[in-house]
Write a protein that holds these residues in place. Structure first.
Motif: not given
Ligand code: UDP
Length: 161
Positions: A152-154, A156, A160-161
Protein backbone atom coordinates in the motif's frame (compact mmCIF):
# COMPACT_ATOMS: atom_id res chain seq x y z
CA UNK A 1 13.47 -2.00 -1.24
CA UNK A 2 11.61 -2.70 1.98
CA UNK A 3 13.26 -5.03 4.45
CA UNK A 4 10.75 -4.83 7.29
CA UNK A 5 7.24 -6.20 7.17
CA UNK A 6 4.77 -3.54 8.21
CA UNK A 7 1.76 -5.89 8.38
CA UNK A 8 -0.03 -7.37 11.38
CA UNK A 9 0.64 -10.98 12.39
CA UNK A 10 -1.22 -13.27 10.00
CA UNK A 11 -1.71 -10.40 7.57
CA UNK A 12 -0.88 -12.70 4.65
CA UNK A 13 -3.88 -14.97 5.24
CA UNK A 14 -5.95 -15.37 2.09
CA UNK A 15 -9.45 -16.51 1.23
CA UNK A 16 -11.57 -17.08 -1.85
CA UNK A 17 -14.73 -15.03 -2.29
CA UNK A 18 -17.05 -15.33 -5.29
CA UNK A 19 -20.02 -13.32 -6.44
CA UNK A 20 -22.35 -16.03 -7.72
CA UNK A 21 -24.39 -15.69 -10.95
CA UNK A 22 -27.39 -14.08 -9.21
CA UNK A 23 -25.09 -11.48 -7.65
CA UNK A 24 -23.53 -10.64 -11.02
CA UNK A 25 -26.94 -10.48 -12.71
CA UNK A 26 -28.28 -8.19 -9.97
CA UNK A 27 -25.27 -5.79 -10.38
CA UNK A 28 -24.02 -6.51 -6.84
CA UNK A 29 -20.36 -7.07 -7.74
CA UNK A 30 -19.36 -3.52 -6.78
CA UNK A 31 -21.14 -3.63 -3.46
CA UNK A 32 -19.49 -6.92 -2.52
CA UNK A 33 -16.04 -5.58 -3.44
CA UNK A 34 -16.73 -2.36 -1.57
CA UNK A 35 -17.47 -4.21 1.66
CA UNK A 36 -14.19 -6.11 1.56
CA UNK A 37 -12.18 -3.00 0.66
CA UNK A 38 -13.89 -0.92 3.31
CA UNK A 39 -13.32 -3.57 5.97
CA UNK A 40 -9.59 -3.30 5.29
CA UNK A 41 -8.77 -6.35 3.20
CA UNK A 42 -6.49 -6.34 0.19
CA UNK A 43 -7.54 -7.63 -3.22
CA UNK A 44 -4.81 -9.89 -4.62
CA UNK A 45 -6.69 -11.67 -7.44
CA UNK A 46 -9.85 -11.12 -9.46
CA UNK A 47 -11.49 -12.63 -12.54
CA UNK A 48 -14.83 -13.18 -14.22
CA UNK A 49 -15.61 -16.55 -15.75
CA UNK A 50 -18.30 -18.94 -16.82
CA UNK A 51 -17.81 -21.91 -14.50
CA UNK A 52 -17.57 -25.44 -15.92
CA UNK A 53 -19.33 -28.36 -14.27
CA UNK A 54 -15.92 -29.98 -13.71
CA UNK A 55 -14.59 -27.00 -11.76
CA UNK A 56 -17.79 -26.79 -9.80
CA UNK A 57 -17.79 -30.45 -8.84
CA UNK A 58 -14.23 -30.03 -7.54
CA UNK A 59 -15.16 -26.85 -5.70
CA UNK A 60 -18.23 -28.44 -4.10
CA UNK A 61 -16.75 -31.97 -3.82
CA UNK A 62 -18.18 -32.38 -0.32
CA UNK A 63 -21.71 -31.62 -1.53
CA UNK A 64 -21.96 -33.97 -4.53
CA UNK A 65 -24.25 -36.39 -2.68
CA UNK A 66 -26.61 -33.71 -1.36
CA UNK A 67 -30.15 -33.62 -2.72
CA UNK A 68 -29.75 -29.95 -3.70
CA UNK A 69 -26.53 -30.56 -5.67
CA UNK A 70 -28.15 -30.72 -9.19
CA UNK A 71 -29.92 -27.43 -8.53
CA UNK A 72 -26.68 -25.95 -7.19
CA UNK A 73 -24.88 -26.89 -10.45
CA UNK A 74 -27.70 -25.38 -12.51
CA UNK A 75 -27.55 -22.17 -10.43
CA UNK A 76 -23.78 -21.81 -10.46
CA UNK A 77 -23.53 -22.37 -14.23
CA UNK A 78 -26.47 -20.07 -15.08
CA UNK A 79 -24.15 -17.13 -15.83
CA UNK A 80 -20.69 -15.77 -15.10
CA UNK A 81 -19.25 -15.51 -11.61
CA UNK A 82 -16.69 -13.02 -10.29
CA UNK A 83 -14.11 -14.77 -8.17
CA UNK A 84 -11.60 -12.99 -5.95
CA UNK A 85 -8.82 -13.63 -3.49
CA UNK A 86 -8.75 -11.31 -0.48
CA UNK A 87 -5.83 -11.03 1.92
CA UNK A 88 -5.55 -9.79 5.48
CA UNK A 89 -5.60 -10.54 9.18
CA UNK A 90 -8.09 -13.34 9.98
CA UNK A 91 -9.67 -12.90 6.55
CA UNK A 92 -11.15 -16.43 6.36
CA UNK A 93 -13.25 -16.13 9.50
CA UNK A 94 -14.09 -12.45 9.05
CA UNK A 95 -15.28 -13.09 5.49
CA UNK A 96 -17.66 -15.77 6.72
CA UNK A 97 -19.07 -13.31 9.25
CA UNK A 98 -19.42 -10.64 6.55
CA UNK A 99 -21.15 -13.09 4.18
CA UNK A 100 -23.58 -14.39 6.80
CA UNK A 101 -25.49 -17.63 7.30
CA UNK A 102 -25.80 -20.02 4.33
CA UNK A 103 -29.58 -19.67 4.50
CA UNK A 104 -30.51 -16.00 4.01
CA UNK A 105 -33.55 -16.53 6.22
CA UNK A 106 -31.11 -17.01 9.09
CA UNK A 107 -28.60 -14.38 7.95
CA UNK A 108 -28.41 -11.24 10.04
CA UNK A 109 -29.07 -7.83 8.55
CA UNK A 110 -25.71 -6.21 7.91
CA UNK A 111 -24.27 -9.36 6.35
CA UNK A 112 -24.12 -9.64 2.57
CA UNK A 113 -26.64 -12.47 2.43
CA UNK A 114 -28.76 -10.81 5.12
CA UNK A 115 -28.90 -7.58 3.13
CA UNK A 116 -29.22 -8.88 -0.43
CA UNK A 117 -30.94 -12.27 -0.47
CA UNK A 118 -33.96 -14.23 0.69
CA UNK A 119 -33.48 -17.85 -0.41
CA UNK A 120 -30.72 -20.43 0.15
CA UNK A 121 -30.68 -21.38 -3.54
CA UNK A 122 -29.83 -17.76 -4.56
CA UNK A 123 -27.54 -16.51 -1.82
CA UNK A 124 -25.32 -14.14 -3.86
CA UNK A 125 -21.85 -14.98 -2.56
CA UNK A 126 -19.40 -17.69 -1.63
CA UNK A 127 -16.58 -17.47 0.91
CA UNK A 128 -14.22 -20.28 1.94
CA UNK A 129 -15.16 -21.80 5.28
CA UNK A 130 -11.71 -22.68 6.73
CA UNK A 131 -8.01 -22.04 6.20
CA UNK A 132 -7.57 -25.44 4.54
CA UNK A 133 -10.66 -24.87 2.41
CA UNK A 134 -9.36 -21.46 1.36
CA UNK A 135 -5.99 -22.90 0.30
CA UNK A 136 -7.66 -25.67 -1.66
CA UNK A 137 -10.13 -23.32 -3.38
CA UNK A 138 -7.53 -20.65 -4.23
CA UNK A 139 -5.38 -23.31 -5.94
CA UNK A 140 -8.40 -24.64 -7.76
CA UNK A 141 -9.58 -21.28 -9.13
CA UNK A 142 -6.31 -19.37 -9.63
CA UNK A 143 -2.84 -19.91 -10.99
CA UNK A 144 -0.14 -18.65 -8.62
CA UNK A 145 1.05 -16.12 -11.21
CA UNK A 146 -2.36 -14.43 -11.19
CA UNK A 147 -2.20 -13.61 -7.47
CA UNK A 148 -0.34 -10.37 -6.91
CA UNK A 149 1.73 -9.38 -3.92
CA UNK A 150 1.63 -5.58 -3.60
CA UNK A 151 2.22 -2.90 -0.99
CA UNK A 152 0.00 0.00 0.00
CA UNK A 153 1.16 3.55 -0.74
CA UNK A 154 0.53 4.46 2.91
CA UNK A 155 3.04 1.82 4.02
CA UNK A 156 5.96 3.24 2.03
CA UNK A 157 8.87 4.38 4.14
CA UNK A 158 9.61 8.13 4.18
CA UNK A 159 12.79 7.63 2.16
CA UNK A 160 10.63 6.53 -0.75
CA UNK A 161 8.29 9.52 -0.87
N1 UDP B 1 -27.27 -24.74 -0.91
C1 UDP B 1 -28.57 -24.92 -1.35
N2 UDP B 1 -29.46 -25.54 -0.53
C2 UDP B 1 -29.13 -25.98 0.71
C3 UDP B 1 -27.80 -25.80 1.16
C4 UDP B 1 -26.88 -25.17 0.32
O1 UDP B 1 -28.90 -24.54 -2.47
O2 UDP B 1 -29.99 -26.52 1.42
C5 UDP B 1 -26.29 -24.06 -1.78
C6 UDP B 1 -26.08 -22.59 -1.39
O3 UDP B 1 -25.86 -21.84 -2.60
C7 UDP B 1 -24.81 -22.68 -0.57
C8 UDP B 1 -24.04 -23.75 -1.34
O4 UDP B 1 -25.03 -24.69 -1.69
O5 UDP B 1 -24.15 -21.42 -0.51
C9 UDP B 1 -22.94 -24.42 -0.57
O6 UDP B 1 -23.43 -24.89 0.64
P1 UDP B 1 -22.55 -24.84 1.97
O7 UDP B 1 -23.24 -25.67 2.99
O8 UDP B 1 -21.12 -25.13 1.63
O9 UDP B 1 -22.76 -23.31 2.43
P2 UDP B 1 -21.83 -21.99 2.33
O10 UDP B 1 -20.41 -22.40 2.67
O11 UDP B 1 -21.95 -21.46 0.93
O12 UDP B 1 -22.43 -21.03 3.33
Amino acid sequence: HRSKSTGLPGAKERTLVAVKPDGVQRRLVGQVIQRFEQRGFKLVGLKMLQVSEDLLSEHYCQLRQKPFYPNLVHYMTSGPVVVMVWEGHNVVQTSRTMVGHTNPTEAQAGTIRGDFSVHVSRNVVHASDSLEGAQREIQLWFQAKDLLDWDCCDQASTSEV
